[in-house]
Design an enzyme around this catalytic site. Structure first.
Site, PDB file in Angstrom:
ATOM      1  CG  HIS A  56      -0.361   0.197   2.518  1.00  0.00           C
ATOM      2  ND1 HIS A  56      -0.020  -0.853   3.350  1.00  0.00           N
ATOM      3  CD2 HIS A  56      -0.012   1.324   3.204  1.00  0.00           C
ATOM      4  CE1 HIS A  56       0.492  -0.381   4.472  1.00  0.00           C
ATOM      5  NE2 HIS A  56       0.512   0.940   4.409  1.00  0.00           N
ATOM      6  CG  ASP A  86       0.096  -4.207   2.938  1.00  0.00           C
ATOM      7  OD1 ASP A  86       0.316  -3.524   1.914  1.00  0.00           O
ATOM      8  OD2 ASP A  86       0.014  -3.721   4.076  1.00  0.00           O
ATOM      9  CB  SER A 165       3.203   1.466   6.298  1.00  0.00           C
ATOM     10  OG  SER A 165       2.055   1.318   7.098  1.00  0.00           O
TER      11      SER A 165
END
Length: 309
Positions: A56, A86, A165
């Site tokens: 993402h 992901d 992230s």
């Protein structure tokens, strides 16, 4: 010496050593796409510049810039991304960045020390520490019309914020055991594990830029096995089928709603995640032996998974 101070010093030494080991390998990413400019983290894991991050973070982009704590700035290209795990693999154009060592999240234990390294809120080279709060969590992800659970997700209380992230979650030996992927709430962070399944995904992304997945066509829920059967199999749970898609590989193989799946491919099946682990590229077109409990009888069928479109 005060035992509390001695313990604190030992804890600090571990975190400092992990930080010194990993910081040179962790990048701060700047990503530009049609959706605008974004940021995230990533970790170099091969000597020739392959980099691991969250899918993402680079969604909709084919490249961007990576900054390292030693002042190195380089362009990166997106080699491939798998939104259903992901995970994404990038490659930087600047050689010589030291790679991190990948570990195995299957060896983690609840309460074990972990260290998160990334670039939250634009603060490059940030290090936080905590413990493994839980294992075996599931993270729902979506790619178009397909939804999948990323299984065996690591839950930690190491502080994570936007920008973390794609960064590294490491064990006390400085091995990367997870890729930080989400902030689920105060004191709650999640990371996609590094294990045999994700290593296979990374390998496919490196070689072909995409991950082929197989499709079986079932859905269900985990239920306990009858005690005599559980003792006989050494397995306490199975997957009760709540849906079998008509015309799917499962349907053509003779699976029915209500069947209790016990094993597939010679491996115990205790939930939908166990089926998902089998549904990677090598399963496409291969014979998959499945054992189910149906009306108190063990039934064997063979399904041939097809590509997930």
């Amino acid at each position: 010496m005060d035992p509390e101070l001695d313990a604190l010093d030992a804890y600090s030494r571990v975190v400092s050593t992990v930080a010194a080991t990993l910081l040179p390998s962790v990048a701060s990413l700047t990503v530009r796409s049609r959706r605008g400019e974004g940021a995230g983290s990533a970790v170099v894991y091969t000597p020739d510049g392959f980099v691991l991050t969250s899918a993402h973070v680079v969604a909709g982009a084919d490249g961007g810039e990576a900054d390292f704590t030693d002042g190195t700035r380089t362009r990166f290209d997106v080699v491939g991304a798998d939104p259903l795990a992901d995970l994404a693999v990038l490659r930087i154009r600047e050689p010589g960045v030291p790679p991190a060592t990948l570990g195995n999240a299957d060896d983690l234990r609840i309460g074990q020390l972990v260290v998160a390294v990334g670039n939250p809120l634009g603060l490059a080279g940030s290090v936080t520490a905590g413990v493994v709060s839980a294992l075996g969590r599931s993270l729902p992800v979506r790619d178009g019309r397909h939804t999948r659970l990323v299984d065996d997700v690591i839950q930690t209380d190491a502080a994570l914020n936007p920008g973390n992230s794609g960064g590294a979650l490491a064990n006390s030996a400085g091995q990367v055991v997870g890729v930080n992927t989400a902030v689920a709430g105060i004191g709650l962070g999640l990371a996609v594990p590094i294990n045999s399944t994700t290593r296979l995904i990374m390998s496919e992304l490196m070689s072909t830029g995409r991950v082929r997945r197989a499709w079986l066509g079932v859905a269900g829920a985990t239920v306990p096995l009858p005690r005599p059967l559980a003792e006989r199999l050494g397995q306490s749970r199975g997957l009760r089928l709540a849906e079998v898609v008509p015309g799917s590989p499962a349907g053509l193989a003779g699976l029915y709603v209500g069947d209790l799946v016990l094993s597939a491919g010679g491996r115990p099946i205790t939930g939908v995640q166990d089926v998902q682990r089998l549904m990677l590229g090598p399963a496409i077109g291969a014979r998959l032996a499945i054992t189910v409990l149906r009306k108190d009888a063990l039934v064997d069928v063979v399904a041939i998974p097809t590509p997930l479109e």
